[in-house]
Design a protein around this motif. Sequence first.
Motif, PDB file in Angstrom:
ATOM      1  N   GLY A  61       0.814  -1.207   0.000  1.00 36.10           N
ATOM      2  CA  GLY A  61       0.000   0.000   0.000  1.00 36.10           C
ATOM      3  C   GLY A  61       0.850   1.259   0.000  1.00 36.10           C
ATOM      4  O   GLY A  61       2.072   1.237  -0.138  1.00 36.10           O
ATOM      5  N   ARG A  62       0.203   2.397   0.159  1.00 41.71           N
ATOM      6  CA  ARG A  62       0.886   3.678   0.095  1.00 41.71           C
ATOM      7  C   ARG A  62       1.832   3.887   1.265  1.00 41.71           C
ATOM      8  O   ARG A  62       2.906   4.469   1.113  1.00 41.71           O
ATOM      9  CB  ARG A  62      -0.159   4.803   0.072  1.00 41.71           C
ATOM     10  CG  ARG A  62       0.436   6.205   0.019  1.00 41.71           C
ATOM     11  CD  ARG A  62      -0.624   7.260   0.010  1.00 41.71           C
ATOM     12  NE  ARG A  62      -1.517   7.109  -1.134  1.00 41.71           N
ATOM     13  CZ  ARG A  62      -2.581   7.874  -1.339  1.00 41.71           C
ATOM     14  NH1 ARG A  62      -2.884   8.824  -0.473  1.00 41.71           N
ATOM     15  NH2 ARG A  62      -3.347   7.670  -2.396  1.00 41.71           N
ATOM     16  N   HIS A  63       1.429   3.409   2.468  1.00 46.75           N
ATOM     17  CA  HIS A  63       2.216   3.672   3.670  1.00 46.75           C
ATOM     18  C   HIS A  63       3.009   2.456   4.137  1.00 46.75           C
ATOM     19  O   HIS A  63       3.653   2.515   5.181  1.00 46.75           O
ATOM     20  CB  HIS A  63       1.294   4.138   4.795  1.00 46.75           C
ATOM     21  CG  HIS A  63       0.463   5.333   4.435  1.00 46.75           C
ATOM     22  ND1 HIS A  63       1.010   6.595   4.274  1.00 46.75           N
ATOM     23  CD2 HIS A  63      -0.873   5.471   4.170  1.00 46.75           C
ATOM     24  CE1 HIS A  63       0.060   7.444   3.950  1.00 46.75           C
ATOM     25  NE2 HIS A  63      -1.085   6.796   3.869  1.00 46.75           N
ATOM     26  N   GLY A  64       2.987   1.342   3.439  1.00 48.45           N
ATOM     27  CA  GLY A  64       3.762   0.176   3.827  1.00 48.45           C
ATOM     28  C   GLY A  64       3.171  -0.602   4.983  1.00 48.45           C
ATOM     29  O   GLY A  64       3.889  -1.323   5.673  1.00 48.45           O
ATOM     30  N   ASP A 100      -0.808  -7.067  -6.035  1.00 51.76           N
ATOM     31  CA  ASP A 100      -1.176  -5.668  -6.293  1.00 51.76           C
ATOM     32  C   ASP A 100      -0.937  -4.814  -5.053  1.00 51.76           C
ATOM     33  O   ASP A 100      -0.485  -3.660  -5.148  1.00 51.76           O
ATOM     34  CB  ASP A 100      -2.641  -5.575  -6.727  1.00 51.76           C
ATOM     35  CG  ASP A 100      -2.869  -6.221  -8.082  1.00 51.76           C
ATOM     36  OD1 ASP A 100      -1.877  -6.426  -8.814  1.00 51.76           O
ATOM     37  OD2 ASP A 100      -4.035  -6.544  -8.401  1.00 51.76           O
ATOM     38  N   TYR A 101      -1.286  -5.362  -3.890  1.00 51.25           N
ATOM     39  CA  TYR A 101      -1.124  -4.588  -2.660  1.00 51.25           C
ATOM     40  C   TYR A 101       0.356  -4.414  -2.312  1.00 51.25           C
ATOM     41  O   TYR A 101       0.772  -3.352  -1.854  1.00 51.25           O
ATOM     42  CB  TYR A 101      -1.852  -5.289  -1.511  1.00 51.25           C
ATOM     43  CG  TYR A 101      -1.731  -4.563  -0.188  1.00 51.25           C
ATOM     44  CD1 TYR A 101      -2.474  -3.420   0.077  1.00 51.25           C
ATOM     45  CD2 TYR A 101      -0.848  -5.002   0.792  1.00 51.25           C
ATOM     46  CE1 TYR A 101      -2.353  -2.742   1.273  1.00 51.25           C
ATOM     47  CE2 TYR A 101      -0.718  -4.329   1.992  1.00 51.25           C
ATOM     48  CZ  TYR A 101      -1.481  -3.201   2.234  1.00 51.25           C
ATOM     49  OH  TYR A 101      -1.360  -2.521   3.420  1.00 51.25           O
ATOM     50  N   GLY A 159       3.021  -4.262  -4.278  1.00 56.11           N
ATOM     51  CA  GLY A 159       3.687  -3.265  -5.112  1.00 56.11           C
ATOM     52  C   GLY A 159       5.192  -3.449  -5.119  1.00 56.11           C
ATOM     53  O   GLY A 159       5.709  -4.548  -5.314  1.00 56.11           O
ATOM     54  N   HIS A 191       7.206  -3.378  -2.600  1.00 52.67           N
ATOM     55  CA  HIS A 191       7.744  -3.945  -1.362  1.00 52.67           C
ATOM     56  C   HIS A 191       8.106  -5.425  -1.580  1.00 52.67           C
ATOM     57  O   HIS A 191       7.425  -6.151  -2.310  1.00 52.67           O
ATOM     58  CB  HIS A 191       6.723  -3.825  -0.233  1.00 52.67           C
ATOM     59  CG  HIS A 191       6.381  -2.404   0.114  1.00 52.67           C
ATOM     60  ND1 HIS A 191       7.093  -1.655   1.009  1.00 52.67           N
ATOM     61  CD2 HIS A 191       5.397  -1.582  -0.350  1.00 52.67           C
ATOM     62  CE1 HIS A 191       6.574  -0.453   1.107  1.00 52.67           C
ATOM     63  NE2 HIS A 191       5.537  -0.375   0.286  1.00 52.67           N
TER      64      HIS A 191
END
Length: 679
Positions: A609-612, A645-646, A648, A650
Motif C-alpha cells: 500500500g501507500r504507507h507500507g 497488487d497490494y 507493489g 515492497h
Amino acid sequence: MAVHLGLRGKSVATLLLACLLALIPALFIGWKAVDEVRRHFATAYAEQYTLLQMHRISAPVSRELALSRRFANSVVTREWLRQPDDPERRARFLAEAEGFRQQFGSNAYFIIDHATHDYYFADRRDAEPLPRYRLSRDEAEDAWYFATMTSTSTYDIDISVDHVLQRSMLRVNVKVRDNGELLGLAGGALDLDDFLAHFIRASAPGVTPMIVDPRGMIQAHPDQARVALGAGGNPFDTDNEQHIQSLIDDADQRDDLRRAMQGAIRRPGDIRTLHVDIGGEPRLLSVGYIPELQWLLVTSLDMQAASILEGRWFWPLVGALLLILAILTAAFAYATHRLILTPLHRLTLSARAIANGDYRSRLPTERRDEIGELSQAFSHMARQVADHTRNLESQVRERTQELEAAHAAMADAHKKLGDSIQYASIIQRAILPDTQLSEHLASCHAVLWKPRDTVGGDFYVFRATPKGYLIGIVDCAGHGVPGAMMTMLARAIIDHAIAQEGADDPATVLNEIDRQTRLLLPEAQLPSSIATNMDIGLAWVDPTRQRLTYAGAKLDLYASDGDRLERIKGHKRALGHRRPALYSNQYIPMHSGWRYYLCSDGLLDQAGGRHGFGFGNSRFEELLRAHALASLDDQLAAFEQALDDYRGPHSQRDDITLLIFCAPLEAPEPASSRPPDPG
C-alpha cells in the motif's frame, strides 16, 4: 633585456580590452535613455494632440451653440411658439428660421413646442418645419427631453439617436423662455456621422480620442456601443460599459483618472496625463476640459503603435554599434585563439595520446611563459605516468590472477551452497502432502505456498483415516534455511503426536506437540535470540457427521458462503511459548456451500500500500466474502493477484501459506445453514 609578457599579462591585457568593448551596459543605458525620451515625447505628443482636438471640437460646437442661443432667444421664435397656428407669425418664423438653417453646420435645426410636445425638424431637403412626431413621457427614447427641461441649465449638448427620424445626432439644446416661462427647446443638430468622421475616425495611429461628460459618461467613442446616448446610463455605475472608468480594471488607476478629470475641470487650460492599463495593455491618457461645452476630452495613446520617434536615425545608429561590436569581438576572438586556445588544443591532443598509451610529448617546451611552463610540467608528468603505468600493469596482472583464483573458489562455494539449498527445497517439498490431498480431496482443496526464500518455515499437513481427515498449516519461527530445518523437526513431532494421540482430536495433538517440543528444545539450553515457537491450525473433518473440529495456536479458521463470514479463533499463544497453554477443540457443522480457510501470518503481515502497512485481517475478510462462491482455483488466483497488487514495490516479508478446503458437493446439507458461534 627584453620583457616577456607572460600568459597572465596577456590575459589581463585581453581582459582590459574586453572591458573597453563592454558595450552591453552602454547599450542598456542608451536604451533606457531613449525610452525615457520616448516617454517624454509621448506625453508632449498626447498633450498637444488633446489641445488640438479640443480646439477642433469646441470651434464648430461653440459656433453651433452660439447660433442655437440666438435662434432660441429670437423674438420671432418665441412669438411663434406662443401661437404656432397663427399664419402671420408662422410666416415670419419660417423666413428667419431658414436663415438660421443655412448657417447651422448640418443645415438643419429642430424646435419643440413645450405646450404640445410636438417635435419639428427641418433640413436642406425639407426647409419648412413640420411636426415629425410628438414626445411622450412614457417613451424611454424621449426621456432626454424631459430630463433637459427639468434641469437648471439653460442649454444642454448630447449625442442621441432619434428613433423616429432614424438619425444619430449631436444635438445642441437651448431652452426657449419668455419672461421666465418655458416655451420649448430649440437648436441645431450636427450629423453624428460627419462629426465622428472629423473627430474620431480621423485620429492618428495608436490614438483613441473620447468625449466624456463631467459624470464620466462617454459621449463619443470609436466603439458606438460605449456611447451613452440621450440621458445615458447610471453615472454612479463605474462598471457600466458606457462609463469611462469601465475601461480600466485597476481600482487605483480609476481613482487617478477621477482626480485627473476633477483637476482638468477646475483648471480648464491644463492637460492632465496619467498611465493606466486598458485591456491589459499600457496606455497614456491625457485629459482636457472644454468649459463652453461642459465636456472632457480624453485621449488614449498606445506608445507602441503611435509614431513618437522616427526610426530613420535610430536603427542606423543601432546597426553601426552592432557592426563595431562585431568587429571588436572578432578581434578579441582571434587574439584569444592565437594566444591561448591553440596551445591548449595541442595540450589536449597530447593528453589524448597519453590516454591511448602514447607517452611521447609533442608540446612546445621552449616557450618562456605559463604555457611553456605547463608544457614542461606536462612532459615530465607523461614520463612519470609511463613509468608508473609499466609498474601498475605488472601489479595488475598479479592481482588479477589472485582475484580470478578467489573468484573461482567463491563461485564454486556459491554453486555448492545453491545446490545444497535446492536439494533442501526438494526435501522440504517432499514432506508436503500434495499427493494425499489430491487423492482424498481432489478439487475440494487449494494451496498457496510461497516461501520467502528457496526454502521456508511454513508447511501444511494432511492425514486421512477411515473416519475422516486431519488438515492444517504450520508456521515455524524463522524462514530460509533455519525455518526449513524447523519444519523438518516439526513434521517429525507432528507425525509422532498423531500416531500417539490419533488424528480426530486436534487439541490433544496440539498439546502433545507442545510437550514434545519443550522436551526436544528446552528453553534453558537455547540462546534467548533463538525462537522455537510454532503457529499451528488443525481441523478434523468428519464427513459422516458433517462436522468440523478445530484447534489453533495463534491461527484462526475462517468460513464463508459468500454472504456470511465466520471466524473461529485459535488460542492466543503459540506452541513452545514461554508460558505453556492448554489447547481445546471447537466444533462447527460443515456445509457443502461453505469454504474454509487457514492462512499463516506471512499473508496478513505482508507490507504494501501507500504507507507500507500490513495486508491485515479486514482486507483478507473482504476478499473471502467477494470470492467465496468462486472455484477454489479461481479463489487462489484472486488472492495471489490481490496480494501482488497490494505489495507493489515492497519485498516479501515472510513465508506465506494459504489453505482452502470445503466439503464434497455430495455431502448432505445439515438443518441449519449457518455455523454456530465457535466455543
